[in-house]
Structure formats: C-alpha cells, structure tokens
Design a protein around this motif. Sequence first.
Motif, PDB file in Angstrom:
ATOM      1  N   LYS A  51       0.827  -1.204   0.000  1.00 21.82           N
ATOM      2  CA  LYS A  51       0.000   0.000   0.000  1.00 21.82           C
ATOM      3  C   LYS A  51       0.867   1.261   0.000  1.00 21.82           C
ATOM      4  N   THR A  52       2.027   1.146   0.643  1.00 22.94           N
ATOM      5  CA  THR A  52       2.873   2.337   0.765  1.00 22.94           C
ATOM      6  C   THR A  52       3.288   2.885  -0.600  1.00 22.94           C
ATOM      7  N   VAL A  53       3.624   1.980  -1.519  1.00 20.32           N
ATOM      8  CA  VAL A  53       4.037   2.427  -2.850  1.00 20.32           C
ATOM      9  C   VAL A  53       2.878   3.126  -3.556  1.00 20.32           C
ATOM     10  N   VAL A  68      -4.125   8.892   5.227  1.00 21.43           N
ATOM     11  CA  VAL A  68      -4.213   8.434   6.606  1.00 21.43           C
ATOM     12  C   VAL A  68      -3.875   6.955   6.621  1.00 21.43           C
ATOM     13  N   ASP A  69      -2.808   6.605   7.308  1.00 19.25           N
ATOM     14  CA  ASP A  69      -2.393   5.209   7.341  1.00 19.25           C
ATOM     15  C   ASP A  69      -3.011   4.527   8.546  1.00 19.25           C
ATOM     16  N   GLU A  70      -3.437   3.290   8.357  1.00 21.94           N
ATOM     17  CA  GLU A  70      -3.994   2.502   9.453  1.00 21.94           C
ATOM     18  C   GLU A  70      -5.122   3.268  10.119  1.00 21.94           C
ATOM     19  N   GLN A  71      -6.099   3.598   9.316  1.00 18.25           N
ATOM     20  CA  GLN A  71      -7.171   4.496   9.699  1.00 18.25           C
ATOM     21  C   GLN A  71      -7.887   4.159  10.996  1.00 18.25           C
ATOM     22  N   VAL A 128       2.058  -2.651  13.291  1.00 22.79           N
ATOM     23  CA  VAL A 128       1.664  -2.085  12.009  1.00 22.79           C
ATOM     24  C   VAL A 128       2.841  -1.574  11.208  1.00 22.79           C
ATOM     25  N   GLY A 129       2.917  -2.032  10.000  1.00 16.06           N
ATOM     26  CA  GLY A 129       3.778  -1.388   9.024  1.00 16.06           C
ATOM     27  C   GLY A 129       5.267  -1.599   9.118  1.00 16.06           C
ATOM     28  N   VAL A 130       5.799  -2.084  10.236  1.00 15.39           N
ATOM     29  CA  VAL A 130       7.256  -2.184  10.328  1.00 15.39           C
ATOM     30  C   VAL A 130       7.764  -3.141   9.256  1.00 15.39           C
TER      31      VAL A 130
HETATM   32 MG    MG Z   1       1.666  -0.373   5.587  1.00 13.40          MG
END
Ligand code: MG
Length: 750
Positions: free
Chosen positions: A314-316, A419-422, A604-606
């Motif tokens: 998702k980050t890309v 907004v990440d991880e809403q 999350v996300g690491v």
């Molecule tokens: Mg992520």
Amino acid sequence: MTAPHDAVVRPLPYLEQDLGRVVPGVAKKLAKLDVLTVGDLLRHYPRRYHRWGHPTSIGELRVGEHVTVDAEVEQATMRTMRSRGGVILEAVVRNGRDRLHLTWFAKHQGALRRFEQELRPGALGLFSGTVKDYRGQMQLLHPEYELRETDDDADEATRLAESERPRPVYGLTSGLKNQTVVEAVKVVLTSMTDRDLPDPLPDDVRGSMPGLREALLGVHRPQDDDELKAALERLRFEEAFVLQAELARRKARFAAQAAVARPRRAGGLLDAFDARLPFALTAGQRETGEEIARQLAGGSPMQRLLQGEVGSGKTVVAARAMLQVIDAGGQAALLAPTEVLAAQHARTLQALLGDLAEGGMLGGADGATRVALLTGSQGSAARRRALADIAGGAAGIVVGTHALLSEHVQFAELGLVVVDEQHRFGVEQRDVLRAKAGGVPHLLVMTATPIPRTVAMTVFGDLETSTLREVPAGRAEVVTHLVPAARPAWLERVWQRVREEVERGGRAYVVCARIDGDAKREDVDGADLVTDLPPDGPGDDAPAQRPLRAVTEVAAELRAAPALHGVRVGELHGRMSPEDKDRALADFASGAVPVLVSTTVIEVGVDVPDATVMVVLDADRFGISQLHQLRGRIGRGSRPGVCLLVADVAEGTPAAARLGRLEATRDGFELADADLELRREGDVLGAAQSGRGSSLRLLQVTRHADVIERARVAARGLVEADPELAGHPALAAAIQGVLAGEREEFLDRT
Ligand code: MG
Ligand code: ADP
C-alpha cells in the motif's frame, strides 16, 4: 432549562419531554440507565423476552418447575413478620378444586400494597413462577401475574395465547424492577399518537414494514411472536438506514465541494520514481493507482479507502499518489498512528525517492522535493526546521503523528491527505487536517488489514473502496505452528530455531503482550488483548489467568539462554525514547542485533525484509487480526518465514479456534471474516460504539449484513434525490439525534 419570558414558548415535542414530568416516580431510577426523555424510554428496548408457557393445572405441579397457572384469587392477606422483620403477603388461588399458595416477602408494606389491592377475592388471571416446597406445601414465591377483567370475554384460545405472549425483560439497575419499566413504557405508549412519532423511514422505503408507533408497540408489548419479529426487523432496519443516510450525506456533501485538480504531469517526480522503482507493480497496484490518478485529476475531492492484504504494498501506491500531487504543485501529508511508524514511513519514502527527496541539497535531483517528519517528541530544532519546510512548501511530503494536527502546523499548499492505518484515527482528526488546506484536499485512507465488507459499509460507508488482494509475486511462504507453552523442551526448540535463522542471516521478532514483569494491565503497550471472558465476568470455575510474559523479562531470559549464546538480543516498546526506538529498529534491520523482543509496537507497518521468524508469546491473548498483522512482519523478502504461536489452549475454546484459523490460512480476507464471526460485536466496532448511548441497539455488524446492504441502497437513492434531506425532516432529526447523542463517536471510530 428556562425559556426567555418574552419568547413564544412552544411546547417541547413529546419525545423530548423529560420523564420527570411524565412518570415522575421512576424518572430518577431510569436516569441511571441514561434514559431521560420519553424518546429514550421508547428506545430502551427489552433485552430479551420471556414466555410463561402453557397453563399447567394445579394438580400436576412439580417442585422446581417453572409454571404458569390459570386461576382465581380466593384470598390475600398481608402481615408483618415478628421473627424476621419485614412483611409477607400470602395469597391462595384456586382452579376447580385445586388450590395453590403464592407468597411475597418485602421490607415494607408499601412494596406489596399494590399486590394486596389487586389480588381481590374473585380476581382471575395467570400466575407464573417456580414451584417451591414450603413445609410440605407447594407454593410460588414472588410469582409474576397478570389479571384479566372478567372471565366471560376470554375464551380458552385467548387465554392460551396470553400465556404464551412474549414478555419484555428490560435492562435494569439496582432498585428498578422490570415491572416498573413495563408500566412506565405503558404510560408513555398509551398517551402517544402517530403525530408524536414522526417516522424516520419515508413511506416508500418502509414499504410493508410496520410504522414507528406500531413497531414500538410491537417491541414493548408484543401480542405474539410474529408481531415482535416484524417490529424488531423494522427497528433494526431503521438503525441501519439512519446511519447509512448520514454516511451517504457526508459523502454527497463532500463530493459537492470543489478540490484543486492535480492531474498527472509528464516528466515530473512520479515519472522519475516509476522509472527507478526496483520492482514491477502488481496488477492491483497498477489498477488502484490508475483509479487514484484519475480522481486526483478531477475537480471534486477524492475520498477513497485503500484496503489491502498485509504486505500488499500500500505504501508504494500512496507514494505514487503523493508524487502526482507534488508534481501538480501541492503537498501531501501522511498521518501515521505511532511514532515508530511515522519515522519508518519517512525513512522508507526517503529511501524509495533517493535524490528525488533531496530538494535544495547538494546532489538533489532537478525539481526534487523533501520529506519532513513531525512527531510530538522530536527536539525543538528539528521541529522548527520541519515546520519551516512545511509552511514554505519545500517539503512536498509531510509525515507525522497526531502532532500534524496541532495548530502550529501550517501548510503552503496541502493537496492530499493520506491516513495510514485508519482505524486509529477518527473523522474529526481527518477533518482537522483537511481544514489546513486552502481548498478541500483529496483523501486516501489506508487500513492495516483487510476488513469484512459489512464493517467497510458501516464504518467507512462514506468512502469509496479500492482493494489490493494480491501480494507481490515471489513473496516467500510463511508457515505457522502452535507451540504448547507448558512444554519446556518445545520452547527450547523454539529458541534453537531462532538461532538457526539468525545464523542463516535472518532476524527474529519475539512478541510479548506487556512491557514489564510486575506492571499493571495498562502496561500492555497497544496490545489489544482478548480475555475470552463471558460478558458477565468470569464464572466461579474460571481458571486464573497466567501472568503475561513481558519484554524486559523475556529479553533478560534470552540473553542468558544457552541456545542463544553469543546472539545479541534487543528490546523495543512504547516507553523507550524515540531515539532508542529508532536505534533498536535500525540495529535489528542491519542485523547488528538480530533478535528483537518487542511489544505490539511492531504490529503495524514495520518493514524489515530479512525478518524470518516471529515468536508470539501468550498468543492466545491476541485477537486474530492483530496476530495476522504481526505475522505480516515476516516473510516480506524472499526468504520463507516461520511464525510460532506459543500458548496453552484447551480444545474447543475461543482461543483454540482463533489460533487454529491462523495456522490454517494466511488469507487476510478469510481471517477478517473469521474474526468477525468469533469476536463479540463490541470488539469489532470498538468500545465507544458498543457502550451506552450507541445508536446501534438492534443492529449487529456481525450478523446483519443483508440489512445493512438493503439500508445502504435505499439511503443512497434517497440522498441522491434529496442531498440535504429537506423533504425528510424526521430522518434528518433522527440523524441529529444519533450524532448529538454520541458526539459522532460512531463515525469517529477512534
Ligand atoms: Mg503499511
Ligand atoms: P503494506 O500494504 O502491508 O503496507 P508495504 O507497503 O509495507 O505493505 O509493502 C511491503 C513490502 O513489499 C515493502 O518492502 C515494499 O517495498 C514491497 N513491495 C511493494 N510493492 C511491491 C511489488 N510490486 N513488488 C515487489 N515488492 C513490493
């Protein structure tokens, strides 16, 4: 509340009237349940219903049975008890030649006065309770009863129906009796006309469902099961409809605003970024990327939810959207839920962008921008620099935590909010950030994990949805095993396995639920622990819960463990300083400290591609989506991963069911459905929505997908035709009631 003397005083609508004026005797007690107005009382639906059952003939009663008897009162007498204090009311009822004793005890005569008056000799009715034996004589203790006027107008069939009528059982508080609520509701219902009850459901939406008054009668005083069922269905639909109408209205209102169009520009940062991307985009990334690009280029604000499998990239997708906006003269803000994640996003973006993010620096590419990081705990010099870059526009990308919402943060030209991880942010926070833009910025919301469709419809109903189902090709396998915690030899094997992975160049996460060994419950550092206790608390025979393993304790143990001799073990948790956290993660990523004992701050996300092992201690105490999210931290590179869930679970328990599903599948969408199935409702929507004052009383996201779906279609149609609900004042009022009642908590989802 006092009205100004010179104003024309309009009487309050009946629904808004204070219960103190309508049922003065019980208003105080009802207030303890947050039931303050007539409307509140009508919406205080019964918790459940109970049925008396067929009348039993007195001659056939057996001790211990719950029975209903149809009988005539012969006598009733009240007397004080000298031995125990208090009063006793004894009645004898008769059916044919059989007699039965009824007994009530109370502290004061007043409590039984009404019963004494009603139970006149000759009165006929149904008496219901459990048969007790008192000194060889059968009796009903504290029975419920219902009297009827005369015998003549009640034929056998009517009486039978009466005995089987569902009887409401209300949520109560100390000192408040069910019968008292029944009577208060009766007072309110009988004095109420259709005009007092404007129906939030427009006629054509309601169709053949009962009207509001009929439905309220049906739920509080149902004559039979069919009436009750129809009433419940209608009121449940109404809840879904009011909510969906609000979401549709939000969406329409937003879409009607103008946003600055940010069309893709050839030869800009985005093109340069794409050209140097070290991998090919997945089909899903390309498709959602195009959807987003198209919307950014349009004049109305994008409002999109990007949900995707853990590791789906998702980050890309977000980075590409941000670059398109920067190319078109705007800035993009990325809001992250934790400092660890914000710092990592900033690092990741910087790494992905390379010299494209070195604007104004030696060696920066032509037209390069900058990434600014803003968090609450950073030093004042760094903060000042970031604020200046944001306000001056030098920073095209601004990554931050809640600190971004502070009033000191001024953007030069905010064009996109990501907004990440809403699920950790609310609508209000989104709106604060949006307000920092001159016009209306575009919005992209990303969820951490796949969410079931019903949750998306209910919680994110005002957003359009894009979904990334696939993870990039070549992604390694991750196998998951359960390890019984009580077997020292197995645990020993776990640590050996960790060592083997480290020797092959891998890294291992060891996840604990707590930070400190001796600290309290609050010390869980974001772990969303599951207790599996029944709603009423643990039963008497519930086993005591083991103390949870803690980061500091486990790290010390591992440093001394023979299996890990010579392997460096780090720690990471929320109470460390930002610098220490950064260092711990960096040392882990580089391999200098290849074992990291951590709380769920890594959840999350690491993103450390070399991480291959994850050991979760007390795995039975984590929910499915949290474990899935945690497991998403490994197998991100090309090496296969192994996830070891350490727990003691008994077969057939909810924990065993959760862990079993995790062992069986890695499909996040499947797990999201399983989660919904296995969790209780309150856990899905968060405490704020399940607590008092929630607008959802009958609707359950876990069970009523079809209702939500129907309500959504109807609500969208209606809002399309009448966006401000001008022709639907009752619906608008119902929405206001919901919003005011809970300060938009439901939509806030914080
Ligand atoms: Mg992520
Ligand atoms: P998530 O959707 O869980 O936030 P990330 O955006 O963190 O996932 O991406 C996970 C990892 O996959 C990152 O290391 C990222 O660079 C990598 N990645 C993203 N897209 C692709 C792709 N198309 N091919 C290969 N790797 C990719």
